[in-house]
Design an enzyme around this catalytic site. Structure first.
Site, PDB file in Angstrom:
ATOM      1  N   ILE A   5      -5.171   0.636   4.605  1.00 59.82           N
ATOM      2  CA  ILE A   5      -4.640   1.899   4.104  1.00 59.82           C
ATOM      3  C   ILE A   5      -3.544   2.457   5.020  1.00 59.82           C
ATOM      4  O   ILE A   5      -2.758   3.307   4.616  1.00 59.82           O
ATOM      5  CB  ILE A   5      -5.778   2.936   3.936  1.00 59.82           C
ATOM      6  CG1 ILE A   5      -5.396   3.993   2.887  1.00 59.82           C
ATOM      7  CG2 ILE A   5      -6.164   3.573   5.268  1.00 59.82           C
ATOM      8  CD1 ILE A   5      -6.554   4.870   2.466  1.00 59.82           C
TER       9      ILE A   5
ATOM     10  N   HIS B 240     -11.563  -6.133   8.279  1.00 47.59           N
ATOM     11  CA  HIS B 240     -12.207  -5.805   7.005  1.00 47.59           C
ATOM     12  C   HIS B 240     -13.471  -4.969   7.224  1.00 47.59           C
ATOM     13  O   HIS B 240     -14.376  -4.973   6.374  1.00 47.59           O
ATOM     14  CB  HIS B 240     -12.580  -7.075   6.234  1.00 47.59           C
ATOM     15  CG  HIS B 240     -11.409  -7.866   5.757  1.00 47.59           C
ATOM     16  ND1 HIS B 240     -10.685  -8.693   6.585  1.00 47.59           N
ATOM     17  CD2 HIS B 240     -10.811  -7.941   4.535  1.00 47.59           C
ATOM     18  CE1 HIS B 240      -9.711  -9.264   5.888  1.00 47.59           C
ATOM     19  NE2 HIS B 240      -9.768  -8.818   4.649  1.00 47.59           N
TER      20      HIS B 240
ATOM     21  N   ALA C 187     -10.217  -0.468   3.297  1.00 45.38           N
ATOM     22  CA  ALA C 187      -9.735   0.702   4.034  1.00 45.38           C
ATOM     23  C   ALA C 187      -8.913   0.310   5.250  1.00 45.38           C
ATOM     24  O   ALA C 187      -8.061   1.081   5.706  1.00 45.38           O
ATOM     25  CB  ALA C 187     -10.913   1.578   4.462  1.00 45.38           C
TER      26      ALA C 187
ATOM     27  N   GLN D 251      -7.422  -2.038  -1.393  1.00 45.99           N
ATOM     28  CA  GLN D 251      -8.441  -3.081  -1.477  1.00 45.99           C
ATOM     29  C   GLN D 251      -9.472  -3.028  -0.356  1.00 45.99           C
ATOM     30  O   GLN D 251     -10.664  -3.232  -0.587  1.00 45.99           O
ATOM     31  CB  GLN D 251      -7.757  -4.448  -1.509  1.00 45.99           C
ATOM     32  CG  GLN D 251      -8.613  -5.544  -2.071  1.00 45.99           C
ATOM     33  CD  GLN D 251      -7.777  -6.774  -2.404  1.00 45.99           C
ATOM     34  OE1 GLN D 251      -7.470  -7.575  -1.518  1.00 45.99           O
ATOM     35  NE2 GLN D 251      -7.398  -6.924  -3.661  1.00 45.99           N
TER      36      GLN D 251
ATOM     37  N   GLU E 161       0.818  -1.209   0.000  1.00 45.20           N
ATOM     38  CA  GLU E 161       0.000   0.000   0.000  1.00 45.20           C
ATOM     39  C   GLU E 161       0.854   1.262   0.000  1.00 45.20           C
ATOM     40  O   GLU E 161       0.518   2.253  -0.664  1.00 45.20           O
ATOM     41  CB  GLU E 161      -0.946  -0.015   1.205  1.00 45.20           C
ATOM     42  CG  GLU E 161      -2.075  -1.027   1.114  1.00 45.20           C
ATOM     43  CD  GLU E 161      -1.643  -2.452   1.424  1.00 45.20           C
ATOM     44  OE1 GLU E 161      -2.430  -3.386   1.144  1.00 45.20           O
ATOM     45  OE2 GLU E 161      -0.520  -2.631   1.947  1.00 45.20           O
TER      46      GLU E 161
END
Length: 337
Positions: A87, A129, A84, A82, A60
């Site tokens: 990130i 996720h 958050a 892909q 990332e």
């Protein structure tokens, strides 16, 4: 006018911008050949080629660093993270480089990048996720943070983000990719086809950043929400019996404070709804802004309904998720004070 779900609307936005501007390109993990985990980039590589839509390593920080360099050299990259939740390895690049580049160079360089990322819960993604990191980015001067709640806004806001000269964090509520979700997990799923906001023009249009939408007019209280929570708010307002005005913020930076203040001065009461954890969440900033601007108009303390201050629990998804019953209870409380 065609009906689109949010995935199709976002895909259309990317296709429109890639077709009209050769400087726009899309990249990230699995976005090319596979078309993205949620299929938002489906077909773009085939149509626009390997140099315009391509896959990256699982890095990332490298994805965002590459996007910043591209932006400084005149391109308009759209990078996908892909989920958050992932990130944060790119946080230093976003905060120390992208957000500061225009200021640091005296306006000589800037980073016109858009960082797309699915966010939020409601899909049993567990703690890694399901996170909602919007408040982290809202705190960073130089970044814009945009969160759509329906397909029409999603396409218009994404096009506006790509055309913007500042770096934009574009968070996509993955729970409503395929249809609106009112927070009642035990009811039949709905599709966008029967919902407002699914009529999406095929061509180019924009929804301006920093302009909120009054989704429902009301006289007794104001509810502030964004993303999935806009639909939860609709349901919670109906169940509460309170004639509440519902405002979809659309973007939290820039923030349409004028629309918010006008509503709260009219109703005298306010409840803020977001999925992120309550402590340090963006609701606290909204509450402070309203306290400063609407103190003499408030008839009761501002209410906040949010996720709990814990990691997102897989086994207790619907206890964590701030559903309509919690919003209805908060609306009743502000009416009693």
């Amino acid at each position: 006018m065609p009906k689109m779900d949010m995935i199709q609307a976002l895909n259309s936005a990317l296709d429109v911008m890639m077709s009209q501007d050769p400087d726009v390109l899309v990249f990230g993990e699995d976005v090319g050949y596979f078309g993205g985990v949620f299929r938002v980039t489906d077909g773009l590589q085939k149509k626009h080629g390997l140099k315009r839509c391509f896959d990256t390593p699982i890095s990332e920080g490298g994805i965002i660093a590459t996007a910043i360099g591209m932006g400084a050299y005149g391109l308009r990259p759209v990078a996908e993270i892909q989920f958050a939740d992932y990130i944060l390895p790119a946080f230093d690049q976003l905060v120390s480089e992208a957000a500061r580049l225009r200021y640091r160079s005296g306006g000589e360089f800037w980073a016109p990048i858009t960082v797309r990322s699915p966010y939020g819960g409601g899909i049993f993604g567990g703690q890694t996720h399901s996170q909602s990191p919007e408040a982290i980015f809202a705190h960073v001067t130089g970044l814009k943070t945009v969160i759509p709640s329906n397909p029409y806004d999603a396409k218009g806001l994404l096009i506006a983000s790509i055309e913007d000269d500042d770096p934009v964090i574009f968070l996509e509520p993955k729970r409503i990719y395929n249809g609106p979700f009112d927070g009642h997990h035990d009811r039949a799923l709905k599709t966008w086809a029967e919902s407002p906001g699914s009529d999406v023009p095929e061509g180019h249009y924009t929804v301006p950043l920093g302009k909120a939408a009054v989704v429902r007019e009301g006289r007794e209280a104001t509810v502030l929400a964004y993303g999935t929570m806009v639909h939860v708010a609709k349901s919670g307002i109906e169940e509460s019996g309170v004639d509440a005005e519902l405002i979809d913020l659309r973007s939290i930076v820039p923030l349409d404070i004028d629309t918010i203040v006008t509503s709260v001065k009219k109703t005298g009461r306010c409840v803020i709804l977001h999925e992120a954890s309550r402590f340090g969440g963006f609701g606290g900033e909204l509450s402070s802004l309203l306290q400063e601007r609407c103190f003499y108009h408030l008839k009761s303390p501002i209410g906040r309904v949010a996720g709990w201050d814990t990691p997102y629990p897989h086994a207790f998804e619907w206890d964590y998720f701030p559903g309509p019953a919690r919003l209805a209870a908060a609306l009743k409380r502000v009416m009693e004070d």
